[in-house]
Design an enzyme around this catalytic site. Structure first.
Site, PDB file in Angstrom:
ATOM      1  N   LYS A  45       0.934  -1.080  -0.126  1.00  0.00           N
ATOM      2  CA  LYS A  45       0.096   0.038  -0.096  1.00  0.00           C
ATOM      3  C   LYS A  45       0.984   1.151  -0.119  1.00  0.00           C
ATOM      4  CE  LYS A  45      -3.566   2.813   0.402  1.00  0.00           C
ATOM      5  NZ  LYS A  45      -4.387   2.935  -0.824  1.00  0.00           N
ATOM      6  N   ILE A  71     -10.071   5.767  -1.591  1.00  0.00           N
ATOM      7  CA  ILE A  71      -9.619   5.423  -0.246  1.00  0.00           C
ATOM      8  C   ILE A  71      -8.727   6.635   0.107  1.00  0.00           C
ATOM      9  CG2 ILE A  71      -8.124   4.067   0.905  1.00  0.00           C
ATOM     10  CD1 ILE A  71     -10.377   2.431  -0.164  1.00  0.00           C
ATOM     11  N   ASN A 126       4.075   6.275  -6.881  1.00  0.00           N
ATOM     12  CA  ASN A 126       2.724   6.673  -7.297  1.00  0.00           C
ATOM     13  C   ASN A 126       2.730   8.182  -7.677  1.00  0.00           C
ATOM     14  OD1 ASN A 126       0.112   7.205  -7.935  1.00  0.00           O
ATOM     15  ND2 ASN A 126      -0.456   6.458  -5.825  1.00  0.00           N
ATOM     16  N   CYS A 129      -0.717  11.712  -7.441  1.00  0.00           N
ATOM     17  CA  CYS A 129      -1.237  12.451  -6.052  1.00  0.00           C
ATOM     18  C   CYS A 129      -1.059  13.688  -6.528  1.00  0.00           C
ATOM     19  CB  CYS A 129       0.002  12.262  -5.019  1.00  0.00           C
ATOM     20  SG  CYS A 129      -0.302  11.080  -4.149  1.00  0.00           S
ATOM     21  N   GLY A 243      -6.981  -4.308 -15.054  1.00  0.00           N
ATOM     22  CA  GLY A 243      -8.136  -5.388 -15.170  1.00  0.00           C
ATOM     23  C   GLY A 243      -7.596  -6.939 -15.509  1.00  0.00           C
TER      24      GLY A 243
END
Ligand SMILES: Cc1cc2nc3c(=O)[nH]c(=O)nc-3n(C[C@H](O)[C@H](O)[C@H](O)COP(=O)(O)O)c2cc1C
Length: 302
Positions: A45, A71, A126, A129, A243
């Site tokens: 995470k 989230i 990531n 953000c 996916g």
């Protein structure tokens, strides 16, 4: 039995299958469901330098062939992770990649420094953000900012750096090229596609944050297209996701140019999905005379 093992950025992986960030916790949560000896790696995470609370209200909505989530990158913070989770994570028989986030270029660099410790094999950055210092647009939607984050993280760590690209852009290739030039060792794509779900009875958005990120089978064709475009344009490796529910989905991403694949939403529907997908990839290879999975990477006849 064909060989599914891959070497991704110097990391020796049992298979090309990586658990996608945000859908496998820190790996420990699924340890009773999957045999980690068969899984290439886990991407944890997203971690920030300090704990983040995430969004208020409803955070998940089911959609046709997928789901939306908002989230809000809730996480316990990198120092807490290192003290309380990492000792157990290190015991898992798979590679651990730390996914990381920040609200400014400085925070990304700080987080990368914190996470450069034994037991963590690579950083996945990531960039979907918001940059709070620059008006809140996501780093990953502007190639100057995407490059600035990549450069800062590279300077702050000795670990391989995988930059996770946002699909919420007009031209994903230009962002991918910018992060490659800024020193990224690999890219992963795609993150979720921004969407909205509406409750018709109340005429209100279902999600507390109004918008959320779409994932699951609904996004696979978009993800495949972006992986193909980026893999053609870059000379660094690509990790493909979006996916993937079955072994043949994963094989399609590899043919499009991904040298590893990541499994996300599928884990939420079936906690054994990663191991099943590895099994199905193996079966496909046997049936199609593929002795080494690496052979098929980027073999799309287009
Ligand atoms: C509940 C949830 C939480 C996620 N959290 C993160 C995260 O913390 N960091 C990140 O880079 N991606 C995160 N993602 C995005 C996934 O890693 C992945 O890029 C995306 O869901 C597309 O893959 P999929 O269709 O296989 O789920 C999250 C996705 C979901 C569904």
């Amino acid at each position: 039995m064909s060989s599914l093992s891959v070497n991704f950025l110097g990391m020796k992986m049992a298979s090309p299958v990586i658990g996608a960030s945000g859908t496998v916790g820190f790996g420990l949560e699924l340890a009773d469901y999957v045999d980690y000896r068969k899984i290439g790696a886990i991407s944890g995470k997203g971690l920030a330098p300090t704990p983040w609370k995430g969004n208020e209200g409803v955070r998940i909505a089911e959609t046709t062939s997928g789901m939306l989530n908002c989230i809000g990158l809730e996480n316990p913070g990198a120092p807490y992770f290192i003290e309380h989770y990492l000792p157990e994570v290190k015991k898992l028989p798979t590679v651990f990649i730390a996914n990381m986030v920040g609200k400014s270029v400085e925070e990304y660099a700080e987080c990368a420094r914190m996470l450069t410790v034994p037991g963590i094999s690579a950083l996945e950055v990531n960039i979907s953000c918001p940059n709070v210092k620059e008006g809140g647009a996501a780093f990953g939607t502007d190639y100057h900012q995407a490059a600035a984050v990549t450069k800062a993280v590279k300077e702050a760590t000795t670990l391989p750096v995988i930059v996770k690209l946002s699909p919420n852009v007009t031209d994903v290739v230009s962002i991918a090229e910018a992060v490659e030039q800024a020193g990224a060792d690999a890219v992963s794509l795609i993150n979720t596609l921004m969407g909205i779900a509406i409750d018709l009875r109340t005429r209100r958005p279902i999600l507390g944050n109004i918008t959320g990120g779409l994932s699951g089978p609904a996004i696979k064709p978009v993800a495949l297209r972006m992986v193909w475009q980026v893999a053609k344009a870059l000379s660094i490796p690509v990790s493909g996701l979006g996916g993937i529910m079955t072994g043949t989905d994963a094989i399609e991403f590899m043919i499009a140019g991904a040298s590893t694949v990541q499994v996300g939403t599928a884990n939420l529907a079936d906690p054994t999905a990663m191991e099943r997908i590895v099994r199905e990839m193996d079966k496909w290879c046997d049936k199609n005379g593929v002795k080494d999975i690496n052979e098929i990477v980027g073999t799309l006849k287009a």
